[in-house]
Scaffold this active site. Structure first.
Site, PDB file in Angstrom:
ATOM      1  N   ASP A  52       0.831  -1.280  -0.167  1.00 30.78           N
ATOM      2  CA  ASP A  52      -0.124  -0.219   0.103  1.00 30.78           C
ATOM      3  C   ASP A  52       0.845   1.268  -0.220  1.00 30.78           C
ATOM      4  O   ASP A  52       2.102   1.524   0.323  1.00 30.78           O
ATOM      5  CB  ASP A  52      -0.813  -0.040   1.406  1.00 30.78           C
ATOM      6  CG  ASP A  52      -2.011  -1.015   1.393  1.00 30.78           C
ATOM      7  OD1 ASP A  52      -2.113  -1.676   0.467  1.00 30.78           O
ATOM      8  OD2 ASP A  52      -2.974  -0.882   2.231  1.00 30.78           O
ATOM      9  N   HIS A 194       4.115  -2.162   3.057  1.00 25.91           N
ATOM     10  CA  HIS A 194       4.033  -0.754   2.444  1.00 25.91           C
ATOM     11  C   HIS A 194       5.354  -0.684   1.668  1.00 25.91           C
ATOM     12  O   HIS A 194       6.444  -0.766   2.212  1.00 25.91           O
ATOM     13  CB  HIS A 194       3.851   0.451   3.471  1.00 25.91           C
ATOM     14  CG  HIS A 194       2.549   0.168   4.271  1.00 25.91           C
ATOM     15  ND1 HIS A 194       2.463  -0.619   5.323  1.00 25.91           N
ATOM     16  CD2 HIS A 194       1.515   1.013   3.925  1.00 25.91           C
ATOM     17  CE1 HIS A 194       1.064  -0.479   5.727  1.00 25.91           C
ATOM     18  NE2 HIS A 194       0.644   0.390   5.015  1.00 25.91           N
TER      19      HIS A 194
HETATM   20 NI    NI Z   1      -2.386   3.179   3.330  1.00 30.03          NI
END
Ligand code: NI
Length: 245
Positions: A52, A194
Site C-alpha cells: 500500500d 508498504h
Molecule cells: Ni494506506
C-alpha cells in the site's frame, strides 16, 4: 462486468498455462499427476503479497527488481498523488504481471467521506489508472481499513483487506516483521506491507525466499480468487481466501 469476469478467467488460464509450463515451483507428487493428465491448478499453499501507499520511485523500483528476480507477482494498492511522476513504474508493474489496485487519490479514510468526496477520491484514481493501464476494473483497499455500509455501496470494486499485518509502518525492523509474517501465515492469506520503506522491501524479499522454500506460491489477489474458483464481488469485503473445506 464482462471485463472483470474476463480478467478473472484470463487469470485462471494464465495460471493453468504457468502450471503446464512448469514455471511455478511445485512438489514432485503433483508434477507426476499433472504429467498424467490435463493441466490443473496446483493445490497450494498460496499467499498474496500486497503493498500500500506507493509507488515511491526508489523503494518500489527496488522491490520490483527483487520480485522479478524471484519470478513472483504481487499486488500494489496505489495512492493517486504518488502515481504522478511515477507513471512508468505503474506500467512496469502491469507489464511484469503484478496487479494494480486503488488506495484513493489522497489516502483518505473512506468512512469519513460524503458521496461526492468519495467519488472524487476513488473515481479520479480509477480514471488515472484507466488512462495509464488501459483497463477499467480495479480492486479497492480502503486506507486504514476504514469503511462502512456507504463505502460498500459506493465502492464499485471488491474491497480487499488483509489477514497478516506486521505493522511495518511502526518500525523499520525487518527481522521482527519477517518473524511476524512467517509465524502467522497460512494458505490463502493476504499480507499487508508498504512499498515506501526500504526495510519493508527487505522484509518482503526475505519473506518471499522463506515461503518459496516452504512450498508457497505467490499470486496476485486476482489470481488468488481464480485459484480458489471464487468471484470477487463489488462492495464485498475480503480479508483472505482460505482453501474450501
Ligand atoms: Ni494506506
Amino acid at each position: 462486468m464482462a471485463g472483470w469476469k474476463k480478467r478473472v478467467i484470463a487469470g485462471a488460464l494464465a495460471l493453468a498455462v504457468l502450471a503446464a509450463g512448469s514455471l511455478l515451483p511445485r512438489p514432485g507428487r503433483e508434477r507426476e499427476a499433472e504429467a498424467a493428465g490435463p493441466a490443473k491448478i496446483p493445490a497450494g499453499p498460496y499467499v498474496a503479497l500486497t503493498f500500500d501507499d506507493g509507488p515511491k520511485a526508489s523503494t518500489t523500483a527496488a522491490l520490483l527488481d527483487g520480485l522479478s528476480q524471484r519470478g513472483v507477482h504481487a499486488t500494489f494498492f496505489v495512492v493517486g498523488e504518488n502515481v504522478e511522476g511515477n507513471e512508468l513504474l505503474l506500467q512496469r508493474m502491469e507489464g511484469e504481471g503484478h496487479q494494480v489496485g486503488l488506495h484513493t487519490y489522497h489516502h483518505k479514510s473512506l468512512a469519513a467521506l460524503n458521496a461526492s468526496d468519495f467519488y472524487a477520491e476513488v473515481d479520479s484514481l480509477r480514471a488515472t489508472l484507466t488512462a495509464l493501464l488501459g483497463r477499467e476494473r480495479f480492486m479497492l483497499r480502503p486506507p486504514y481499513g476504514m469503511m462502512n455500509e456507504a463505502t460498500q455501496a459506493r465502492a464499485a470494486s471488491p474491497l480487499i483487506l488483509w489477514s497478516v499485518d506486521p505493522e511495518d509502518w511502526s518500525d523499520r525492523d525487518t527481522k521482527r516483521q519477517v518473524s511476524v509474517i512467517l509465524d502467522n501465515v497460512k494458505d490463502g492469506d493476504i499480507i499487508l506491507l508498504h512499498d515506501i520503506y526500504p526495510a519493508s522491501v527487505d522484509t518482503a524479499l526475505q519473506v518471499v525466499d522463506a515461503l518459496l522454500a516452504r512450498g508457497y506460491r505467490f499470486v496476485t489477489v486476482e489470481e488468488l480468487f481464480a485459484v480458489r474458483g471464487r468471484t470477487a464481488e463489488n462492495g464485498k469485503v475480503y480479508r483472505n481466501l482460505p482453501p474450501q473445506e
